[in-house]
Design a protein around this motif. Structure first.
Motif, PDB file in Angstrom:
ATOM      1  N   GLN A   3       0.843  -1.195   0.000  1.00 36.37           N
ATOM      2  CA  GLN A   3       0.000   0.000   0.000  1.00 36.37           C
ATOM      3  C   GLN A   3       0.871   1.234   0.000  1.00 36.37           C
ATOM      4  O   GLN A   3       1.908   1.278   0.670  1.00 36.37           O
ATOM      5  N   LEU A   4       0.429   2.233  -0.745  1.00 35.19           N
ATOM      6  CA  LEU A   4       1.101   3.525  -0.792  1.00 35.19           C
ATOM      7  C   LEU A   4       0.073   4.588  -0.441  1.00 35.19           C
ATOM      8  O   LEU A   4      -1.007   4.628  -1.035  1.00 35.19           O
ATOM      9  N   VAL A   5       0.417   5.451   0.496  1.00 33.97           N
ATOM     10  CA  VAL A   5      -0.509   6.488   0.928  1.00 33.97           C
ATOM     11  C   VAL A   5       0.185   7.838   0.852  1.00 33.97           C
ATOM     12  O   VAL A   5       1.149   8.087   1.578  1.00 33.97           O
ATOM     13  N   GLU A   6      -0.325   8.690  -0.051  1.00 33.27           N
ATOM     14  CA  GLU A   6       0.227  10.033  -0.207  1.00 33.27           C
ATOM     15  C   GLU A   6      -0.442  11.011   0.756  1.00 33.27           C
ATOM     16  O   GLU A   6      -1.606  10.829   1.119  1.00 33.27           O
ATOM     17  N   SER A   7       0.290  12.042   1.106  1.00 30.50           N
ATOM     18  CA  SER A   7      -0.270  13.117   1.919  1.00 30.50           C
ATOM     19  C   SER A   7       0.501  14.400   1.625  1.00 30.50           C
ATOM     20  O   SER A   7       1.578  14.360   1.026  1.00 30.50           O
ATOM     21  N   GLY A   8      -0.095  15.526   2.028  1.00 28.17           N
ATOM     22  CA  GLY A   8       0.597  16.800   1.906  1.00 28.17           C
ATOM     23  C   GLY A   8       0.106  17.704   0.801  1.00 28.17           C
ATOM     24  O   GLY A   8       0.572  18.835   0.672  1.00 28.17           O
ATOM     25  N   GLY A   9      -0.835  17.230  -0.006  1.00 32.98           N
ATOM     26  CA  GLY A   9      -1.354  18.083  -1.060  1.00 32.98           C
ATOM     27  C   GLY A   9      -2.219  19.196  -0.497  1.00 32.98           C
ATOM     28  O   GLY A   9      -2.522  19.234   0.694  1.00 32.98           O
ATOM     29  N   GLY A  10      -2.597  20.112  -1.374  1.00 35.62           N
ATOM     30  CA  GLY A  10      -3.444  21.212  -0.934  1.00 35.62           C
ATOM     31  C   GLY A  10      -3.465  22.345  -1.932  1.00 35.62           C
ATOM     32  O   GLY A  10      -3.043  22.191  -3.082  1.00 35.62           O
ATOM     33  N   LEU A  11      -3.957  23.480  -1.475  1.00 34.13           N
ATOM     34  CA  LEU A  11      -4.063  24.691  -2.293  1.00 34.13           C
ATOM     35  C   LEU A  11      -2.983  25.669  -1.864  1.00 34.13           C
ATOM     36  O   LEU A  11      -2.825  25.942  -0.667  1.00 34.13           O
ATOM     37  N   VAL A  12      -2.261  26.195  -2.837  1.00 38.64           N
ATOM     38  CA  VAL A  12      -1.183  27.136  -2.533  1.00 38.64           C
ATOM     39  C   VAL A  12      -1.127  28.184  -3.633  1.00 38.64           C
ATOM     40  O   VAL A  12      -1.513  27.920  -4.785  1.00 38.64           O
ATOM     41  N   GLN A  13      -0.674  29.359  -3.297  1.00 38.79           N
ATOM     42  CA  GLN A  13      -0.525  30.410  -4.295  1.00 38.79           C
ATOM     43  C   GLN A  13       0.746  30.193  -5.105  1.00 38.79           C
ATOM     44  O   GLN A  13       1.714  29.565  -4.631  1.00 38.79           O
ATOM     45  N   ALA A  14       0.746  30.722  -6.292  1.00 37.72           N
ATOM     46  CA  ALA A  14       1.936  30.644  -7.144  1.00 37.72           C
ATOM     47  C   ALA A  14       3.141  31.218  -6.400  1.00 37.72           C
ATOM     48  O   ALA A  14       3.035  32.255  -5.729  1.00 37.72           O
ATOM     49  N   GLY A  15       4.253  30.526  -6.524  1.00 37.31           N
ATOM     50  CA  GLY A  15       5.459  30.916  -5.809  1.00 37.31           C
ATOM     51  C   GLY A  15       5.612  30.248  -4.458  1.00 37.31           C
ATOM     52  O   GLY A  15       6.686  30.318  -3.841  1.00 37.31           O
ATOM     53  N   GLY A  16       4.573  29.580  -4.009  1.00 40.87           N
ATOM     54  CA  GLY A  16       4.596  28.924  -2.714  1.00 40.87           C
ATOM     55  C   GLY A  16       5.227  27.544  -2.768  1.00 40.87           C
ATOM     56  O   GLY A  16       5.748  27.114  -3.807  1.00 40.87           O
ATOM     57  N   SER A  17       5.157  26.857  -1.633  1.00 39.94           N
ATOM     58  CA  SER A  17       5.790  25.548  -1.490  1.00 39.94           C
ATOM     59  C   SER A  17       4.831  24.540  -0.872  1.00 39.94           C
ATOM     60  O   SER A  17       3.910  24.909  -0.129  1.00 39.94           O
ATOM     61  N   LEU A  18       5.047  23.288  -1.201  1.00 37.26           N
ATOM     62  CA  LEU A  18       4.331  22.174  -0.581  1.00 37.26           C
ATOM     63  C   LEU A  18       5.298  21.004  -0.464  1.00 37.26           C
ATOM     64  O   LEU A  18       6.195  20.849  -1.301  1.00 37.26           O
ATOM     65  N   ASN A  19       5.072  20.184   0.545  1.00 37.68           N
ATOM     66  CA  ASN A  19       5.866  18.978   0.717  1.00 37.68           C
ATOM     67  C   ASN A  19       4.947  17.768   0.732  1.00 37.68           C
ATOM     68  O   ASN A  19       4.046  17.669   1.570  1.00 37.68           O
TER      69      ASN A  19
END
Length: 124
Positions: A3-19
């Motif tokens: 099983q593989l479970v992703e997390s950390g997505g979301g909404l961000v403004q241009a120029g921002g960061s996500l992990n």
């Protein structure tokens, strides 16, 4: 059962960061190639980055902005995303496979197991 479970997505403004994180379970993954792909609406799923013991590869579209890493002790692969652009908006999928060489790690048909995906939306 793998099983593989992703997390950390979301909404961000241009120029921002996500992990993003992808936690794998079901067996040992230390010798696997683990990767990230993404799929935008109306488009094919495309390679983003992948990593194995001998190295990693990153798609030209995200090179210099995205970094893939892994923690074998935690069976987890990460995707650090910086300087995000609206065109990075997509569902991001984690995948894993055995005996995938550096040359072939950009091919989604080489990966055996996939996560359910996590949505990343970058607003302009």
């Amino acid at each position: 059962q793998v099983q593989l479970v992703e997390s950390g997505g979301g909404l961000v403004q241009a120029g921002g960061s996500l992990n993003l994180s992808c936690a794998a379970s079901g067996r040992t993954f230390s010798t696997d190639t683990m990767g990230w792909f993404r799929q935008a609406p109306g488009k094919e799923r495309e390679f983003v980055a992948a990593i194995r013991w001998s190295g990693s590869r990153t798609a030209d579209a995200v090179k210099g902005r995205f970094t893939i890493s892994r923690d074998n002790a935690k069976n987890t692969v990460y995707l650090q995303m910086k300087s995000l652009k609206p065109e990075d908006t997509a569902v991001y999928y984690c995948a894993t496979g055995q005996t995938i060489t550096m040359l072939l790690m950009t091919r989604r048909d080489r990966f055996d197991y996939w996560g359910q995906g996590t949505q990343v939306t970058v607003s302009s």
